[in-house]
Design a protein around this motif. Sequence first.
Motif, PDB file in Angstrom:
ATOM      1  N   TYR A  18      -8.629 -38.318 -41.173  1.00 48.53           N
ATOM      2  CA  TYR A  18      -7.359 -37.696 -41.526  1.00 48.53           C
ATOM      3  C   TYR A  18      -6.596 -37.053 -40.377  1.00 48.53           C
ATOM      4  CZ  TYR A  18      -8.692 -38.613 -46.279  1.00 48.53           C
ATOM      5  OH  TYR A  18      -9.048 -39.260 -47.440  1.00 48.53           O
ATOM      6  N   VAL A  19      -7.116 -37.148 -39.152  1.00 51.73           N
ATOM      7  CA  VAL A  19      -6.435 -36.554 -37.997  1.00 51.73           C
ATOM      8  C   VAL A  19      -6.133 -37.668 -37.006  1.00 51.73           C
ATOM      9  CG1 VAL A  19      -6.732 -34.923 -36.085  1.00 51.73           C
ATOM     10  CG2 VAL A  19      -7.566 -34.323 -38.328  1.00 51.73           C
ATOM     11  N   ASN A  20      -5.097 -37.479 -36.221  1.00 56.46           N
ATOM     12  CA  ASN A  20      -4.714 -38.410 -35.168  1.00 56.46           C
ATOM     13  C   ASN A  20      -5.932 -38.809 -34.345  1.00 56.46           C
ATOM     14  OD1 ASN A  20      -4.130 -38.935 -32.307  1.00 56.46           O
ATOM     15  ND2 ASN A  20      -1.993 -38.641 -32.898  1.00 56.46           N
ATOM     16  N   LYS A  21      -6.035 -40.098 -34.000  1.00 53.70           N
ATOM     17  CA  LYS A  21      -7.222 -40.630 -33.317  1.00 53.70           C
ATOM     18  C   LYS A  21      -7.536 -39.892 -32.018  1.00 53.70           C
ATOM     19  CE  LYS A  21      -7.371 -44.469 -30.719  1.00 53.70           C
ATOM     20  NZ  LYS A  21      -7.347 -45.864 -30.322  1.00 53.70           N
ATOM     21  N   ASN A  22      -6.555 -39.705 -31.156  1.00 51.80           N
ATOM     22  CA  ASN A  22      -6.817 -39.069 -29.861  1.00 51.80           C
ATOM     23  C   ASN A  22      -7.266 -37.624 -30.029  1.00 51.80           C
ATOM     24  OD1 ASN A  22      -6.095 -41.406 -28.505  1.00 51.80           O
ATOM     25  ND2 ASN A  22      -3.953 -40.813 -28.387  1.00 51.80           N
ATOM     26  N   ASN A  23      -6.609 -36.897 -30.905  1.00 45.71           N
ATOM     27  CA  ASN A  23      -6.999 -35.504 -31.151  1.00 45.71           C
ATOM     28  C   ASN A  23      -8.379 -35.426 -31.798  1.00 45.71           C
ATOM     29  OD1 ASN A  23      -4.593 -34.514 -30.078  1.00 45.71           O
ATOM     30  ND2 ASN A  23      -3.556 -34.688 -32.042  1.00 45.71           N
ATOM     31  N   ALA A  24      -8.674 -36.370 -32.681  1.00 40.52           N
ATOM     32  CA  ALA A  24      -9.987 -36.387 -33.330  1.00 40.52           C
ATOM     33  C   ALA A  24     -11.083 -36.651 -32.305  1.00 40.52           C
ATOM     34  CB  ALA A  24     -10.022 -37.448 -34.425  1.00 40.52           C
ATOM     35  N   LEU A  25     -10.846 -37.575 -31.383  1.00 43.15           N
ATOM     36  CA  LEU A  25     -11.855 -37.875 -30.360  1.00 43.15           C
ATOM     37  C   LEU A  25     -12.141 -36.661 -29.484  1.00 43.15           C
ATOM     38  CD1 LEU A  25     -10.794 -41.495 -29.327  1.00 43.15           C
ATOM     39  CD2 LEU A  25     -12.930 -40.828 -30.433  1.00 43.15           C
ATOM     40  N   VAL A  26     -11.111 -35.952 -29.093  1.00 42.52           N
ATOM     41  CA  VAL A  26     -11.309 -34.745 -28.276  1.00 42.52           C
ATOM     42  C   VAL A  26     -12.071 -33.696 -29.074  1.00 42.52           C
ATOM     43  CG1 VAL A  26     -10.120 -32.809 -27.156  1.00 42.52           C
ATOM     44  CG2 VAL A  26      -9.296 -35.138 -26.800  1.00 42.52           C
ATOM     45  N   LEU A  27     -11.653 -33.474 -30.301  1.00 44.24           N
ATOM     46  CA  LEU A  27     -12.277 -32.453 -31.141  1.00 44.24           C
ATOM     47  C   LEU A  27     -13.747 -32.771 -31.425  1.00 44.24           C
ATOM     48  CD1 LEU A  27     -11.673 -29.839 -32.679  1.00 44.24           C
ATOM     49  CD2 LEU A  27     -11.018 -31.220 -34.626  1.00 44.24           C
ATOM     50  N   VAL A  28     -14.055 -34.009 -31.789  1.00 44.96           N
ATOM     51  CA  VAL A  28     -15.444 -34.354 -32.112  1.00 44.96           C
ATOM     52  C   VAL A  28     -16.322 -34.354 -30.867  1.00 44.96           C
ATOM     53  CG1 VAL A  28     -14.764 -35.662 -34.161  1.00 44.96           C
ATOM     54  CG2 VAL A  28     -15.228 -36.883 -32.051  1.00 44.96           C
ATOM     55  N   GLY A  29     -15.767 -34.733 -29.731  1.00 47.49           N
ATOM     56  CA  GLY A  29     -16.529 -34.688 -28.492  1.00 47.49           C
ATOM     57  C   GLY A  29     -16.933 -33.266 -28.125  1.00 47.49           C
ATOM     58  N   ILE A  30     -15.982 -32.348 -28.241  1.00 51.12           N
ATOM     59  CA  ILE A  30     -16.273 -30.941 -27.937  1.00 51.12           C
ATOM     60  C   ILE A  30     -17.264 -30.367 -28.940  1.00 51.12           C
ATOM     61  CG2 ILE A  30     -15.255 -28.624 -27.842  1.00 51.12           C
ATOM     62  CD1 ILE A  30     -12.705 -29.969 -26.715  1.00 51.12           C
ATOM     63  N   LEU A  31     -17.060 -30.649 -30.220  1.00 48.75           N
ATOM     64  CA  LEU A  31     -17.983 -30.137 -31.236  1.00 48.75           C
ATOM     65  C   LEU A  31     -19.387 -30.722 -31.065  1.00 48.75           C
ATOM     66  CD1 LEU A  31     -15.716 -30.091 -34.425  1.00 48.75           C
ATOM     67  CD2 LEU A  31     -16.593 -28.128 -33.151  1.00 48.75           C
ATOM     68  N   GLY A  32     -19.483 -31.986 -30.710  1.00 50.16           N
ATOM     69  CA  GLY A  32     -20.789 -32.592 -30.470  1.00 50.16           C
ATOM     70  C   GLY A  32     -21.505 -31.965 -29.289  1.00 50.16           C
ATOM     71  N   LEU A  33     -20.762 -31.710 -28.223  1.00 48.49           N
ATOM     72  CA  LEU A  33     -21.357 -31.065 -27.048  1.00 48.49           C
ATOM     73  C   LEU A  33     -21.807 -29.644 -27.366  1.00 48.49           C
ATOM     74  CD1 LEU A  33     -21.967 -31.667 -24.117  1.00 48.49           C
ATOM     75  CD2 LEU A  33     -19.726 -30.773 -23.521  1.00 48.49           C
ATOM     76  N   LEU A  34     -20.977 -28.899 -28.085  1.00 44.52           N
ATOM     77  CA  LEU A  34     -21.356 -27.537 -28.482  1.00 44.52           C
ATOM     78  C   LEU A  34     -22.555 -27.543 -29.426  1.00 44.52           C
ATOM     79  CD1 LEU A  34     -17.877 -25.842 -28.966  1.00 44.52           C
ATOM     80  CD2 LEU A  34     -19.584 -25.348 -27.209  1.00 44.52           C
ATOM     81  N   SER A  35     -22.608 -28.535 -30.299  1.00 47.58           N
ATOM     82  CA  SER A  35     -23.748 -28.639 -31.211  1.00 47.58           C
ATOM     83  C   SER A  35     -25.043 -28.821 -30.430  1.00 47.58           C
ATOM     84  CB  SER A  35     -23.534 -29.821 -32.170  1.00 47.58           C
ATOM     85  OG  SER A  35     -24.663 -30.022 -32.971  1.00 47.58           O
ATOM     86  N   ASP A  36     -25.018 -29.681 -29.418  1.00 51.04           N
ATOM     87  CA  ASP A  36     -26.205 -29.882 -28.588  1.00 51.04           C
ATOM     88  C   ASP A  36     -26.576 -28.607 -27.835  1.00 51.04           C
ATOM     89  OD1 ASP A  36     -26.617 -32.504 -29.294  1.00 51.04           O
ATOM     90  OD2 ASP A  36     -25.439 -33.312 -27.632  1.00 51.04           O
ATOM     91  N   LEU A  37     -25.582 -27.923 -27.300  1.00 52.08           N
ATOM     92  CA  LEU A  37     -25.857 -26.714 -26.531  1.00 52.08           C
ATOM     93  C   LEU A  37     -26.399 -25.587 -27.407  1.00 52.08           C
ATOM     94  CD1 LEU A  37     -22.754 -26.710 -24.167  1.00 52.08           C
ATOM     95  CD2 LEU A  37     -25.131 -27.127 -23.523  1.00 52.08           C
TER      96      LEU A  37
END
Length: 164
Positions: free
Chosen positions: A46-65
């Motif tokens: 439901y979110v723009n592809k480019n914004n979604a990729l940035v958001l999920v990448g950051i959330l995934g990295l924070l999840s790992d950390l």
Amino acid sequence: MKNLKYLILFLIGLLIIFLETFFTNFIVHFISVNLLMIYIVFISLYVNKNNALVLVGILGLLSDLISGGIVGFTAILFLVISYFISVVEKSIFKDKIGIICLLVYVISVFYSIMNAVFSAIFFIPTPIIQVIIKSLILIPIVNTAFAYIGYRLFGEKLKKLRDS
């Protein structure tokens, strides 16, 4: 206004990370719900592809950390998931709950199998029968049930994300 929307989506994702790390993973040891993965699927639909990729990448990295996982592993999986959804979203009915549940099931199977493989490589290997039962049946079904509930509760708000 759009920046505020993405900040709110990021904060919700951060809240989910803390909820998963400190509460849900300790309720039942054998199986846990991956709320963040479900959230990533919803955002990617439901979110723009480019914004979604940035958001999920950051959330995934924070999840790992935050959770102590292999740094970057979840971020890469979330980026693959988000990109996959951006490719198929034009050819699916993303407002149909059955389609969303099927998508969550398929992605849960992929995510669970990848998690099991990396866990076997870097940590203690799990017996293969347990991996098959968990990765192909239990975890995807539980994630799909939670996605169904989540979409029933927040479906209208998700549709508004697409419009704004």
